[in-house]
Design a protein around this motif. Structure first.
Motif, PDB file in Angstrom:
ATOM      1  N   THR A 184       0.857  -1.187   0.000  1.00  0.00           N
ATOM      2  CA  THR A 184       0.000   0.000   0.000  1.00  0.00           C
ATOM      3  C   THR A 184       0.888   1.230   0.000  1.00  0.00           C
ATOM      4  O   THR A 184       2.004   1.213   0.537  1.00  0.00           O
ATOM      5  N   TYR A 193      -3.260   3.797  -2.721  1.00  0.00           N
ATOM      6  CA  TYR A 193      -3.306   2.580  -3.531  1.00  0.00           C
ATOM      7  C   TYR A 193      -3.050   1.382  -2.613  1.00  0.00           C
ATOM      8  O   TYR A 193      -2.363   1.507  -1.599  1.00  0.00           O
ATOM      9  N   PHE A 194      -3.584   0.228  -2.987  1.00  0.00           N
ATOM     10  CA  PHE A 194      -3.080  -1.000  -2.386  1.00  0.00           C
ATOM     11  C   PHE A 194      -3.177  -2.152  -3.369  1.00  0.00           C
ATOM     12  O   PHE A 194      -3.957  -2.112  -4.340  1.00  0.00           O
ATOM     13  N   SER A 221       3.140   4.498  -7.689  1.00  0.00           N
ATOM     14  CA  SER A 221       2.250   5.131  -6.716  1.00  0.00           C
ATOM     15  C   SER A 221       2.711   6.549  -6.405  1.00  0.00           C
ATOM     16  O   SER A 221       1.895   7.462  -6.302  1.00  0.00           O
ATOM     17  N   TYR A 375     -10.323  -2.513   4.409  1.00  0.00           N
ATOM     18  CA  TYR A 375     -10.267  -1.049   4.406  1.00  0.00           C
ATOM     19  C   TYR A 375     -11.668  -0.512   4.670  1.00  0.00           C
ATOM     20  O   TYR A 375     -12.622  -0.901   3.996  1.00  0.00           O
TER      21      TYR A 375
END
Length: 548
Positions: A184, A193-194, A221, A375
């Motif tokens: 992540t 982002y992950f 990222s 999440y």
């Protein structure tokens, strides 16, 4: 074959040495008592010992265990040669470390046969000892290499502390190394982002692909690239790196700065689930693509699925090690089993799910790596998108003559250099829009003297750009200067664009803020994106302040 004969009787030693020579054993030594034998054995390292029981100074019973201790783990055959033939004496010979015995007067044929038999055992023992040493060396080398790899993985696959507070996750390898991955990273635009991934198999062979994937993911990222670009890049990298039988199933997720707009690319992984606050599964992001590292670039599909979630919704991802786990009856859990757990206990966290998984298997050893990620949709104000931005105050200046204006696209190169050097990837597109609009405004109206009124109609729009191409091709003089000053503490960019033209009236455009109706020099758009905008030098210089 090195043989040591230990006997206090000179005649017996002579007869034994003669027998050994007849049998082809020429590397032989003799000692007349235990003390002498012990000293000699430490120097010559014999392969077999013919030992008398009764001797002065140190007898055979006392000497035998000392010789065995000296030999260590390698088998050292000791054959006792004694006049004593009662059971108690023979038993004592074996108890103190003897491996065989022959009574005096000894039978030459029997003694020779026993020597050959014990020689074979000695040879096997030496080979086994050497193999054990080699195995021990290789094992130690592998352990050292594993520690090095573990250290590299620990540093390459770290998760930033502020993101640990946002995402609940756990990885459980089936072996020493994990074929599953969880990465992540904060987005430069304020989101995150992950990646949840699973290489073919598990262990070191599966885990080795984690390094290039981690590097590519973190780099992209930081630049704020799209999931499509990420998927394409990782696929190309693994296609070149992995053997044909290996691939990387993965879920790529981007959550924008609002914390609830979710983009998903799923290639070969179990469903990514979105659960609302009431426990209902409201969205399943199913696998719509092949795993990474299989398809060539011209066959690869990078389409992304987008969904607008609500605050409090939970995004739940897991590897196939979860859904393919079996209970004692051999029944797989499957996606439906995970969903039942979530609906029964809507607020369960990752440790709770792992406990349920352990209970389901009944303690049976897992065959695959396990990854669980949760999440919860929330505002992402705590994600600092500028944590990697440069803290150096920098000023860039660029002067373009008419040759460069006609033959190049300077703004693309300028903004790429600016955002890469200062790590301002999150505002790349906005900065590009501002500078490009100001530059085109200077070219079109400062140097080429084009009239924006032509663009009121479709025909006029076409005429405008045809005329622009003609005038640009005929341009034989003129300059444009671009200055960009970065103020890291205030997070501001001071941008100034000036041209050598005769200027224009900026008031014509100052109040035109309805962007959809704007057909002029793009100044209304620039004004919307910037904190302030000022004209000088009769309109030939435009200065703006852009808030990062």
């Amino acid at each position: 074959m090195r043989i040591l004969v230990v006997d206090d009787d000179t005649l017996n030693r002579f007869l034994l040495l003669h027998l050994l020579e007849q049998q082809g054993y020429v590397d032989c030594y003799e000692a007349e008592n235990g003390f002498e034998a012990l000293s000699l054995a430490s120097r010559i390292k014999p392969d077999l010992i013919l030992l008398d029981t009764v001797m002065p100074v140190m007898d055979g019973y006392e000497l035998a265990p000392k010789l065995k201790q000296m030999a260590g783990d390698i088998y050292l055959p000791i054959i006792f040669i004694s006049t004593l033939d009662d059971d108690a004496s023979l038993a004592r010979c074996l108890e103190v470390g003897g491996d065989d015995f022959v009574t005096k007067p000894f039978d030459k044929t029997l003694l020779a046969a026993k020597i050959r038999a014990h020689a074979r055992t000695r040879l096997l023992s030496k080979k086994a000892s050497e193999q054990n040493k080699q195995l021990s060396f290789y094992r130690n080398a592998v352990e050292r290499e594993h520690k090095i790899v573990e250290h590299i993985f620990a540093n390459a696959l770290t998760v930033e502390p502020e993101l640990r507070k946002i995402i609940d996750f756990e990885l459980k390898p089936a072996g020493d190394f994990n074929g599953d991955m969880f990465l992540t990273h904060a987005s430069p635009t304020g989101g995150l982002y992950f990646l949840i991934g699973d290489f073919t198999g598990h262990g070191l062979a599966a885990a080795i692909g984690a390094l290039p994937v981690s590097k590519a993911f973190q780099t992209m990222s930081r630049k704020g690239l799209s999931l499509m670009e990420m998927a394409e890049t990782i696929n190309t990298t693994l296609l070149q790196l992995l053997p044909d039988e290996m691939f990387f199933a993965a879920i790529l997720v981007e959550i924008n700065h609002s914390g609830r707009q979710i983009d998903v690319w799923n290639g070969g992984m179990p469903n990514l689930l979105l659960q609302n606050s009431e426990g209902k599964i409201v969205k399943r992001f199913i696998s719509q693509h092949m795993a990474l590292g299989i398809l060539d670039a011209n066959e690869f599909e990078a389409d992304v699925e987008r969904f607008e979630a609500q605050y409090g919704d939970r995004l739940i991802g897991f590897s196939d090690g979860v859904v393919e786990v079996e209970n004692e009856q051999g029944k797989m859990l499957a996606d439906s089993g995970v969903e039942r757990w979530l609906e029964t206990e809507p607020n369960c966290d990752v440790p709770t799910l792992l406990a349920k998984l352990e209970k389901y298997t009944g303690g049976i050893e897992r065959k695959d790596d396990v990854t669980l990620v949760i999440y919860t949709c929330q505002t992402l104000t705590q994600v600092d998108r500028f944590s990697h931005a440069s803290q150096l105050p920098i000023k860039l200046g660029l002067e373009l003559d008419h040759h460069l204006i006609k033959s190049s696209e300077p703004i693309i190169e300028l903004i790429n250099m600016l955002t890469s050097q200062l790590s301002l990837y999150g505002v790349h597109s906005q900065i590009y829009t501002v500078v490009n609009e100001l530059y085109n405004n200077a070219v079109d109206h400062g140097l080429l003297l084009l009239n924006s009124a032509l663009k009121k109609t479709d025909e006029g729009f076409f005429e405008y750009f045809t005329l622009r191409q003609q005038k640009l091709a005929a341009l034989d003089h003129g300059k444009i200067n671009i200055s960009i000053q970065y103020q890291p503490q205030e997070r501001l960019l001071d941008i100034e664009v000036s041209d050598s033209g005769r200027g224009f009236d900026p008031d014509t455009f100052a109040n035109n803020l309805e962007l959809e109706k704007s057909y002029g020099r793009g100044l209304p758009l620039v004004k919307e994106l910037c904190c302030s905008m000022k004209h000088s030098n009769h309109g030939s210089t435009v200065s703006v302040v852009f808030k990062i």
